[in-house]
Write a protein that holds these residues in place. Structure first.
Motif, short mmCIF file in Angstrom:
data_model
loop_
_atom_site.label_atom_id
_atom_site.label_comp_id
_atom_site.label_asym_id
_atom_site.label_seq_id
_atom_site.Cartn_x
_atom_site.Cartn_y
_atom_site.Cartn_z
N LYS A 190 0.83 -1.20 0.00
CA LYS A 190 0.00 0.00 0.00
C LYS A 190 0.87 1.26 0.00
CE LYS A 190 -4.08 -2.02 2.16
NZ LYS A 190 -4.88 -1.85 0.94
N LYS A 191 0.39 2.27 -0.72
CA LYS A 191 1.12 3.54 -0.81
C LYS A 191 0.39 4.57 0.05
CE LYS A 191 3.81 1.72 -3.94
NZ LYS A 191 5.21 1.37 -3.61
N LEU A 192 0.70 4.59 1.32
CA LEU A 192 0.04 5.49 2.26
C LEU A 192 1.07 6.35 2.98
CD1 LEU A 192 -2.46 2.97 3.93
CD2 LEU A 192 -2.97 4.61 2.10
N ALA A 193 0.74 7.62 3.16
CA ALA A 193 1.60 8.49 3.96
C ALA A 193 1.51 8.08 5.43
CB ALA A 193 1.17 9.94 3.80
N ILE A 194 2.57 8.31 6.16
CA ILE A 194 2.61 8.01 7.59
C ILE A 194 2.73 9.32 8.37
CG2 ILE A 194 3.85 6.89 9.49
CD1 ILE A 194 4.81 4.78 7.52
N GLU A 195 1.80 9.53 9.27
CA GLU A 195 1.87 10.66 10.18
C GLU A 195 1.92 10.10 11.60
OE1 GLU A 195 -0.40 14.82 11.43
OE2 GLU A 195 -1.30 13.50 9.92
N ILE A 196 2.69 10.75 12.46
CA ILE A 196 2.74 10.31 13.85
C ILE A 196 2.51 11.48 14.79
CG2 ILE A 196 5.28 10.55 13.98
CD1 ILE A 196 5.09 7.94 15.84
N GLU A 197 1.72 11.21 15.81
CA GLU A 197 1.43 12.21 16.83
C GLU A 197 2.45 12.11 17.95
OE1 GLU A 197 -2.74 12.84 18.59
OE2 GLU A 197 -1.70 11.70 20.14
N VAL A 198 2.94 13.27 18.39
CA VAL A 198 3.84 13.29 19.56
C VAL A 198 3.24 14.21 20.62
CG1 VAL A 198 5.91 12.76 18.23
CG2 VAL A 198 5.27 15.15 18.58
N ARG A 199 3.49 13.83 21.88
CA ARG A 199 2.89 14.55 23.00
C ARG A 199 3.85 15.49 23.69
NH1 ARG A 199 0.54 8.83 25.16
NH2 ARG A 199 2.52 8.21 24.19
N ASN A 200 5.12 15.39 23.38
CA ASN A 200 6.12 16.23 24.04
C ASN A 200 7.39 16.22 23.20
OD1 ASN A 200 7.59 13.77 24.86
ND2 ASN A 200 5.89 13.52 26.31
N LEU A 201 8.37 17.02 23.64
CA LEU A 201 9.62 17.15 22.89
C LEU A 201 10.45 15.87 22.95
CD1 LEU A 201 10.55 20.80 23.91
CD2 LEU A 201 9.66 20.03 21.70
N GLU A 202 10.31 15.11 24.02
CA GLU A 202 11.05 13.86 24.12
C GLU A 202 10.57 12.87 23.06
OE1 GLU A 202 11.58 16.21 27.53
OE2 GLU A 202 9.66 15.44 26.77
N GLU A 203 9.25 12.77 22.89
CA GLU A 203 8.73 11.88 21.84
C GLU A 203 9.12 12.40 20.46
OE1 GLU A 203 4.84 9.69 23.83
OE2 GLU A 203 4.52 11.27 22.32
N LEU A 204 9.14 13.71 20.29
CA LEU A 204 9.57 14.26 19.00
C LEU A 204 11.00 13.86 18.70
CD1 LEU A 204 9.31 16.08 16.53
CD2 LEU A 204 9.88 18.04 17.99
N GLU A 205 11.86 13.92 19.68
CA GLU A 205 13.25 13.53 19.47
C GLU A 205 13.35 12.07 19.05
OE1 GLU A 205 17.02 13.72 18.79
OE2 GLU A 205 15.92 15.52 19.47
N GLN A 206 12.50 11.20 19.62
CA GLN A 206 12.49 9.79 19.22
C GLN A 206 12.07 9.63 17.76
OE1 GLN A 206 10.51 7.06 22.04
NE2 GLN A 206 10.56 8.74 23.53
N VAL A 207 11.09 10.42 17.34
CA VAL A 207 10.65 10.37 15.94
C VAL A 207 11.79 10.82 15.02
CG1 VAL A 207 9.09 11.36 14.23
CG2 VAL A 207 8.21 10.69 16.48
N LEU A 208 12.45 11.90 15.38
CA LEU A 208 13.53 12.42 14.54
C LEU A 208 14.68 11.42 14.43
CD1 LEU A 208 13.57 16.15 15.71
CD2 LEU A 208 12.51 15.19 13.66
N GLN A 209 14.92 10.68 15.49
CA GLN A 209 15.97 9.66 15.46
C GLN A 209 15.57 8.45 14.62
OE1 GLN A 209 16.81 8.72 19.55
NE2 GLN A 209 17.72 10.71 20.01
N THR A 210 14.28 8.16 14.59
CA THR A 210 13.78 6.98 13.88
C THR A 210 13.54 7.26 12.40
OG1 THR A 210 12.67 6.26 15.91
CG2 THR A 210 11.99 5.19 13.86
N GLY A 211 12.94 8.42 12.09
CA GLY A 211 12.64 8.77 10.70
C GLY A 211 11.53 7.92 10.12
N ASN A 212 11.49 7.85 8.77
CA ASN A 212 10.54 7.01 8.04
C ASN A 212 9.08 7.40 8.28
OD1 ASN A 212 12.43 5.34 6.68
ND2 ASN A 212 12.77 4.24 8.60
N VAL A 213 8.81 8.70 8.45
CA VAL A 213 7.45 9.22 8.49
C VAL A 213 7.37 10.39 7.52
CG1 VAL A 213 7.09 8.52 10.89
CG2 VAL A 213 7.93 10.83 10.39
N ASN A 214 6.15 10.83 7.24
CA ASN A 214 5.95 11.95 6.32
C ASN A 214 5.51 13.22 7.02
OD1 ASN A 214 4.69 9.26 4.82
ND2 ASN A 214 6.13 10.43 3.55
N ARG A 215 4.80 13.05 8.15
CA ARG A 215 4.25 14.21 8.83
C ARG A 215 4.28 13.98 10.33
NH1 ARG A 215 -1.70 16.48 7.20
NH2 ARG A 215 -0.61 16.59 5.20
#
Length: 282
Positions: A190-215
Motif C-alpha cells: 500500500k502507498k500510504l503516507a505516515i503521520e505520527i502524533e507526539v505529545r512532548n519534545l522527548e517523543e519528538l526527538e524519538q521520531v527524529l531519530q527513527t525517521g521514516n514518516v511523512n508528517r
C-alpha cells in the motif's frame, strides 16, 4: 463531486424523510400543480451546498428546473436569493427539507472555515479538518471545508496511517510503532503516507531519530514548545499542530511556523446558516 456516493446519500435521505409519501402535500395540493420557489438567505456567511441541492432536486424530479443565482463559495447576506426552482409543487416540497438541511450545515462549515482562512492570511499555515464529523455526512462536511478554503485531512481510516497516542502505547513505543507501520506498508504494497502524533519534545526527538514518516502532529503543545519543535524539525517533515486550537488562538499557533493546524470544531460544533425555501406566487 462523487456522484455515485452523492446519489446513494440522496436516496437514503429521501427514504428516511418521505417514507411512503409526503401525505401533507398529497392531501392539500392538487396533483400536477406547477409553481416556483426561491431559496432565500437569512444570514451572513459563505454559501455551500448549491451543487448538491441541484442534484437533490433532479433526483426527486428530473423535470424540475433549477436556476442557480449564487455559486458555492460566494459570500452571502440576508435577502439574497441563492437559487430558484420551478416545476411540480409536490416535488419541490418533497425535496425542500433535504436541500435546506444540507445547505444550512454545509454553509455553516464553509463560513467558519473561511473565517479561519482569513485569519491565517499572511502565514504559510493552512487549516485542516478532522474525522470528527457527523456519521453519514462526512463527505458533505469535508466538501464544505474545501468550499470554505480549507484543506481536507484523511477522509477515513483507510487513506493514511496516522499513529496516535493509543497506537504508540499499544505497540510498545514510538520506534516500534513507526517500524511496524513501515513493515506493514512493505508487506501489503500500500502507498500510504505516515503521520505520527507526539505529545512532548522527548517523543519528538524519538521520531527524529527513527525517521521514516511523512508528517508529525504536535499535539497540545504550548507556544514555546511548538516553536522549539518546529526548530528541531528544520523543515524535514510536514508539521501539524492540534489540540485546543480555536478561532481565538489559531493565528498564534500559525505564527509558530507549523504547516497545518487541525480544527475539529470545523465540523463537530458548527452553527448552521439560516436559509429557507419560499413559494413565489405566479
Amino acid at each position: 463531486m462523487d456522484k455515485e456516493l452523492i446519489h446513494q446519500f440522496i436516496t437514503a435521505s429521501l427514504a428516511e424523510d418521505v417514507g411512503d409519501g409526503d401525505h401533507t402535500s398529497l392531501a392539500t395540493i392538487e396533483a400536477g400543480t406547477q409553481g416556483k420557489a426561491n431559496l432565500l438567505v437569512k444570514d451572513t456567511g459563505i454559501l455551500a451546498g448549491v451543487e448538491l441541492a441541484v442534484e437533490i432536486f433532479k433526483t426527486v424530479d428530473a423535470a424540475l428546473a433549477v436556476e442557480v443565482l449564487i455559486n458555492d463559495g460566494t459570500a452571502i447576506k440576508p435577502k439574497d436569493i441563492a437559487l430558484t426552482v420551478t416545476g411540480n409543487v409536490q416535488s419541490i416540497l418533497k425535496a425542500e427539507r433535504l436541500v435546506l438541511n444540507c445547505m444550512q450545515r454545509m454553509s455553516g462549515i464553509a463560513t467558519i472555515t473561511n473565517n479561519i482562512v482569513r485569519l491565517l492570511k499572511g502565514t504559510n499555515t493552512k487549516v485542516l479538518d478532522t474525522r470528527k464529523t457527523t456519521p453519514g455526512l462526512r463527505y458533505l462536511e469535508k466538501w464544505a471545508v474545501r468550499i470554505g478554503g480549507g484543506v481536507n485531512h484523511r477522509f477515513g481510516l483507510y487513506d493514511m496511517i496516522l499513529i496516535k497516542d493509543n497506537h504508540v502505547d499499544y505497540s510498545g513505543g514510538i520506534r516500534r510503532a513507526i517500524e511496524n507501520a513501515n513493515d506493514y506498508l512493505a508487506k501489503t504494497g500500500k502507498k500510504l503516507a505516515i503521520e505520527i502524533e507526539v505529545r512532548n519534545l522527548e517523543e519528538l526527538e524519538q521520531v527524529l531519530q527513527t525517521g521514516n514518516v511523512n508528517r508529525i502532529m504536535l499535539d497540545n503543545f504550548n507556544f514555546d514548545e511548538l516553536r522549539q519543535a518546529v526548530a528541531m524539525i528544520e523543515g524535514r517533515y510536514i508539521t501539524e499542530a492540534s489540540g485546543g486550537i480555536t478561532i481565538d488562538n489559531i493565528r498564534d499557533y500559525a505564527d509558530c511556523g507549523v504547516d497545518y493546524v487541525s480544527v475539529g470544531a470545523l465540523t463537530h460544533s458548527v452553527k448552521s446558516l439560516d436559509l429557507s425555501l419560499k413559494a413565489v406566487k405566479l
